[in-house]
Design a protein around this motif. Structure first.
Motif, PDB file in Angstrom:
ATOM      1  N   MET A  85       0.681  -1.142  -0.053  1.00 23.24           N
ATOM      2  CA  MET A  85      -0.015  -0.131  -0.066  1.00 23.24           C
ATOM      3  C   MET A  85       0.916   1.183   0.076  1.00 23.24           C
ATOM      4  O   MET A  85       1.853   1.155   0.675  1.00 23.24           O
ATOM      5  N   ASP A  86       0.488   2.131  -0.687  1.00 20.48           N
ATOM      6  CA  ASP A  86       1.375   3.236  -0.719  1.00 20.48           C
ATOM      7  C   ASP A  86       1.412   4.006   0.516  1.00 20.48           C
ATOM      8  O   ASP A  86       0.304   4.156   1.308  1.00 20.48           O
ATOM      9  N   GLY A  87       2.506   4.675   0.966  1.00 21.96           N
ATOM     10  CA  GLY A  87       2.429   5.294   2.187  1.00 21.96           C
ATOM     11  C   GLY A  87       1.385   6.419   2.402  1.00 21.96           C
ATOM     12  O   GLY A  87       0.955   6.591   3.133  1.00 21.96           O
ATOM     13  N   PHE A  88       1.269   6.994   1.143  1.00 24.04           N
ATOM     14  CA  PHE A  88       0.303   8.163   1.056  1.00 24.04           C
ATOM     15  C   PHE A  88      -1.446   7.694   1.558  1.00 24.04           C
ATOM     16  O   PHE A  88      -2.081   8.228   2.189  1.00 24.04           O
ATOM     17  N   LYS A  89      -1.355   6.420   0.926  1.00 17.29           N
ATOM     18  CA  LYS A  89      -2.669   5.748   1.206  1.00 17.29           C
ATOM     19  C   LYS A  89      -3.042   5.642   2.693  1.00 17.29           C
ATOM     20  O   LYS A  89      -4.193   5.940   3.123  1.00 17.29           O
ATOM     21  N   LEU A  90      -2.190   4.986   3.383  1.00 16.14           N
ATOM     22  CA  LEU A  90      -2.070   4.829   4.517  1.00 16.14           C
ATOM     23  C   LEU A  90      -2.180   6.124   5.614  1.00 16.14           C
ATOM     24  O   LEU A  90      -3.009   6.384   6.331  1.00 16.14           O
ATOM     25  N   LEU A  91      -1.493   7.080   4.838  1.00 15.86           N
ATOM     26  CA  LEU A  91      -1.596   8.264   5.722  1.00 15.86           C
ATOM     27  C   LEU A  91      -3.085   8.959   5.628  1.00 15.86           C
ATOM     28  O   LEU A  91      -3.508   9.482   6.470  1.00 15.86           O
ATOM     29  N   GLU A  92      -3.715   8.648   4.540  1.00 14.02           N
ATOM     30  CA  GLU A  92      -4.965   8.956   4.149  1.00 14.02           C
ATOM     31  C   GLU A  92      -5.919   8.496   5.173  1.00 14.02           C
ATOM     32  O   GLU A  92      -6.813   9.151   6.113  1.00 14.02           O
ATOM     33  N   HIS A  93      -5.716   7.014   5.336  1.00 11.08           N
ATOM     34  CA  HIS A  93      -6.544   6.426   6.161  1.00 11.08           C
ATOM     35  C   HIS A  93      -6.408   6.787   7.620  1.00 11.08           C
ATOM     36  O   HIS A  93      -7.299   7.028   8.397  1.00 11.08           O
ATOM     37  N   VAL A  94      -5.182   6.888   8.076  1.00  9.82           N
ATOM     38  CA  VAL A  94      -5.030   7.226   9.244  1.00  9.82           C
ATOM     39  C   VAL A  94      -5.488   8.579   9.678  1.00  9.82           C
ATOM     40  O   VAL A  94      -6.250   8.746  10.878  1.00  9.82           O
ATOM     41  N   GLY A  95      -5.362   9.436   8.744  1.00  7.51           N
ATOM     42  CA  GLY A  95      -5.701  10.904   9.190  1.00  7.51           C
ATOM     43  C   GLY A  95      -7.436  10.987   9.178  1.00  7.51           C
ATOM     44  O   GLY A  95      -8.030  11.654   9.957  1.00  7.51           O
ATOM     45  N   LEU A  96      -7.789  10.085   8.324  1.00 12.30           N
ATOM     46  CA  LEU A  96      -9.391  10.015   8.549  1.00 12.30           C
ATOM     47  C   LEU A  96      -9.904   9.319   9.580  1.00 12.30           C
ATOM     48  O   LEU A  96     -10.830   9.850  10.030  1.00 12.30           O
ATOM     49  N   GLU A  97      -9.410   8.076   9.823  1.00  9.06           N
ATOM     50  CA  GLU A  97     -10.092   7.231  10.858  1.00  9.06           C
ATOM     51  C   GLU A  97      -9.582   7.500  12.334  1.00  9.06           C
ATOM     52  O   GLU A  97     -10.410   7.471  13.126  1.00  9.06           O
ATOM     53  N   MET A  98      -8.190   7.920  12.457  1.00  9.55           N
ATOM     54  CA  MET A  98      -7.919   8.126  13.823  1.00  9.55           C
ATOM     55  C   MET A  98      -7.291   9.305  13.923  1.00  9.55           C
ATOM     56  O   MET A  98      -6.811   9.636  15.102  1.00  9.55           O
ATOM     57  N   ASP A  99      -6.877  10.054  12.872  1.00 13.82           N
ATOM     58  CA  ASP A  99      -6.369  11.384  13.197  1.00 13.82           C
ATOM     59  C   ASP A  99      -5.129  10.961  14.057  1.00 13.82           C
ATOM     60  O   ASP A  99      -4.937  12.130  15.096  1.00 13.82           O
ATOM     61  N   LEU A 100      -4.339  10.322  13.934  1.00 14.77           N
ATOM     62  CA  LEU A 100      -3.082  10.437  14.501  1.00 14.77           C
ATOM     63  C   LEU A 100      -1.917  11.165  13.802  1.00 14.77           C
ATOM     64  O   LEU A 100      -1.937  11.383  12.558  1.00 14.77           O
ATOM     65  N   PRO A 101      -1.072  11.881  14.454  1.00 13.89           N
ATOM     66  CA  PRO A 101       0.103  12.333  13.663  1.00 13.89           C
ATOM     67  C   PRO A 101       0.786  11.618  12.758  1.00 13.89           C
ATOM     68  O   PRO A 101       1.168  10.366  13.467  1.00 13.89           O
ATOM     69  N   VAL A 102       1.113  11.776  11.820  1.00 12.57           N
ATOM     70  CA  VAL A 102       1.845  10.844  10.911  1.00 12.57           C
ATOM     71  C   VAL A 102       3.073  11.397  10.353  1.00 12.57           C
ATOM     72  O   VAL A 102       2.962  12.533   9.744  1.00 12.57           O
ATOM     73  N   ILE A 103       4.399  10.624  10.379  1.00 14.69           N
ATOM     74  CA  ILE A 103       5.521  11.221  10.090  1.00 14.69           C
ATOM     75  C   ILE A 103       5.909  10.340   8.712  1.00 14.69           C
ATOM     76  O   ILE A 103       5.854   8.981   8.920  1.00 14.69           O
ATOM     77  N   MET A 104       6.129  10.796   7.521  1.00 15.32           N
ATOM     78  CA  MET A 104       6.419  10.090   6.344  1.00 15.32           C
ATOM     79  C   MET A 104       7.816   9.928   6.269  1.00 15.32           C
ATOM     80  O   MET A 104       8.713  10.976   6.763  1.00 15.32           O
ATOM     81  N   MET A 105       8.430   9.054   5.699  1.00 14.24           N
ATOM     82  CA  MET A 105       9.878   9.203   5.514  1.00 14.24           C
ATOM     83  C   MET A 105      10.363   8.333   4.226  1.00 14.24           C
ATOM     84  O   MET A 105       9.109   7.458   3.731  1.00 14.24           O
TER      85      MET A 105
END
Length: 450
Positions: A85-105
DNA sequence: CTTATAATAT
DNA sequence: CATATTATAA
């Protein structure tokens, strides 16, 4: 002159709060990366920061974990390129579902990607290889997010809280110049970081407690005086929230202190007239200005161990021809036992410097029992262990602690000023297992202004 | 990295 | 208000 506003690099906030290695300890971090190697490395680094780490190699797995326990993590660090899964996709889900801070690398810093990450809600974008420095501060994102949420919700119970955790430097303070605050947070895991920027709030200042200072000294000794540098010290200390700048600053003060100490010693020596004043002074000045006690110490150290001590050192430096008296004087500062202290290998300037290092600045010992002044540590190579702090416990005292048994037996000789003493931090925090003692040393004067 | 200065805390 | 400690600029 004046300085501009902060234009420095972004990093650089420190979070004292607790003097030890514990700061936002326990922050629950979920690391997602398909590369097992990186996963391992990151885990190791994060753990070093006292975080609670969970790793997983698949984005889907991460998502699963996150959904499983909605409040099981405080922050997510995810790689951008992953097979499932694309990291961005994951980011999206997280942001949407649990709104946790996400750091990409990711390995590449292609701006478009970074942008994309940020646009999608990443709170930070780290480039591999990732360094400790960057991981140390990730908790700030968590705090920031929390504060934001709190603000949105509209918290009005802040007043009482901010006092609780705004203290450290005593922000609250004295008076009145402060006008801002808004934060509130307190979470199970992280105890009380403070200092993140965000719109308001002043920067917290690091307080060099005894404990910290001891670590510092220990690090310095391990590295060797001639090679010390802020970065090395920082690494050796292993205090996650400390920054190189913090260490550099302290190092500066430390050196200053040592210098002054040495100067005094030499002066005394010359007074004693035991040797040749001129020589000593000369040497002194030169060595002082150009170098520091470093070399002296180093050399000495070796000797010390050998037990042959004095002679060589003295010869080497020539400068410090010493006389017992001098030593005594020096010793006076920390030594627990005046009488016994001096002897042995001291006698050489080395001793002096050493003492200075460990004791005065380095150690504040509350010693009561064994007050042994390990004359040995000095530097290079071996690092015997320094005296660890004893336990200071001033627990019982409500607010006023008595000055610790600072042993001050100063010899009436010529002291310009006595330099080192202990003081206690007022009071704060409920339960703390850390000492609140600070070391104050030397006074600096000489401010030249234009 | 080191040194000089500004900013704060005490 | 002065001094000491820490942060930042150079």
């Amino acid at each position: 002159m004046m300085m501009e506003n902060t234009s420095k690099n972004s990093g650089g906030f420190s979070t004292p709060r607790s003097d030890n290695n514990t700061f936002p300890a326990g922050l629950r971090v979920l690391v997602v990366d398909d590369d097992p190697t990186w996963l391992k490395i990151l885990e190791k680094m994060l753990k070093k920061c006292s975080y609670q780490v969970t790793t997983c190699g698949l984005a889907r797995e991460a998502l699963y974990l996150l959904r499983e326990r909605k409040d099981g993590f405080d922050i997510v660090i995810s790689d951008v390129n992953m097979p499932d899964m694309d990291g961005f996709k994951l980011l999206e889900h997280v942001g949407l579902e649990m709104d946790l801070p996400v750091i990409m690398m990711s390995v590449d810093g292609e701006t478009s990607r970074v942008m994309k990450g940020v646009q999608h809600g990443a709170c930070d974008y780290l480039l591999k290889p990732i360094r400790m420095k960057e991981l140390r501060n990730i908790w700030q994102h968590v705090l920031r997010k929390k504060m934001q949420e709190a603000r949105d919700v509209g918290n009005h119970e802040l007043d009482q809280y901010d006092e609780v955790w705004m203290l450290n430097g005593a922000e609250i303070l004295s008076g009145k110049k402060r006008k801002d605050f808004d934060n509130k947070h307190d979470e199970k895991d992280m105890s009380e970081p403070r200092g993140v920027d965000s719109s308001s709030m002043k920067k917290a200042r690091v307080v060099w407690t005894v404990d910290l200072h001891q670590k510092f000294v220990k690090a310095v000794n391990q590295i060797g005086f001639d090679k010390v540098g802020p970065k090395k010290i920082l690494d050796l200390m292993g205090i996650p929230w400390l920054t190189r700048e913090n260490v550099a600053s302290h190092l500066q003060k430390y050196r200053l202190y040592l210098t002054r100490l040495q100067k005094e010693n030499e002066v005394k020596a010359s007074f004693c007239g035991v040797k040749h004043p001129d020589v000593s002074s000369q040497e002194t000045s030169s060595s002082l200005s150009l170098q520091n006690p470093v070399d002296v110490c180093t050399d000495v150290t070796n000797d010390k161990y050998g037990g042959v001590s004095g002679g060589k050192a003295i010869v080497q430096n020539g400068k410090s021809s010493i006389c017992e008296s001098k030593v005594k004087v020096v010793v006076s500062v920390p030594a627990a036992e005046p009488s016994s202290v001096v002897e042995d290998n001291f006698g050489s300037p080395a001793a002096v410097s050493k003492i200075g290092l460990n004791d005065s600045f380095g150690l504040v010992n509350t010693n009561v029992k064994n007050s042994k002044v390990p004359t040995t540590y000095c530097s290079t190579g071996e690092a015997p262990q320094p005296q660890y702090k004893q336990d200071f416990n001033q627990s019982a005292n409500g607010s006023s602690h008595q000055p610790l048994p600072v042993v001050s037996h100063q010899i009436p000789v010529d002291h310009t000023q006595e330099t080192c003493f202990l003081s206690h931090v007022p009071s704060r925090e409920e339960r703390d297992r850390h000492p609140d003692i600070k070391i104050n040393l030397l006074s600096s004067r000489a401010k030249v202004k234009e």
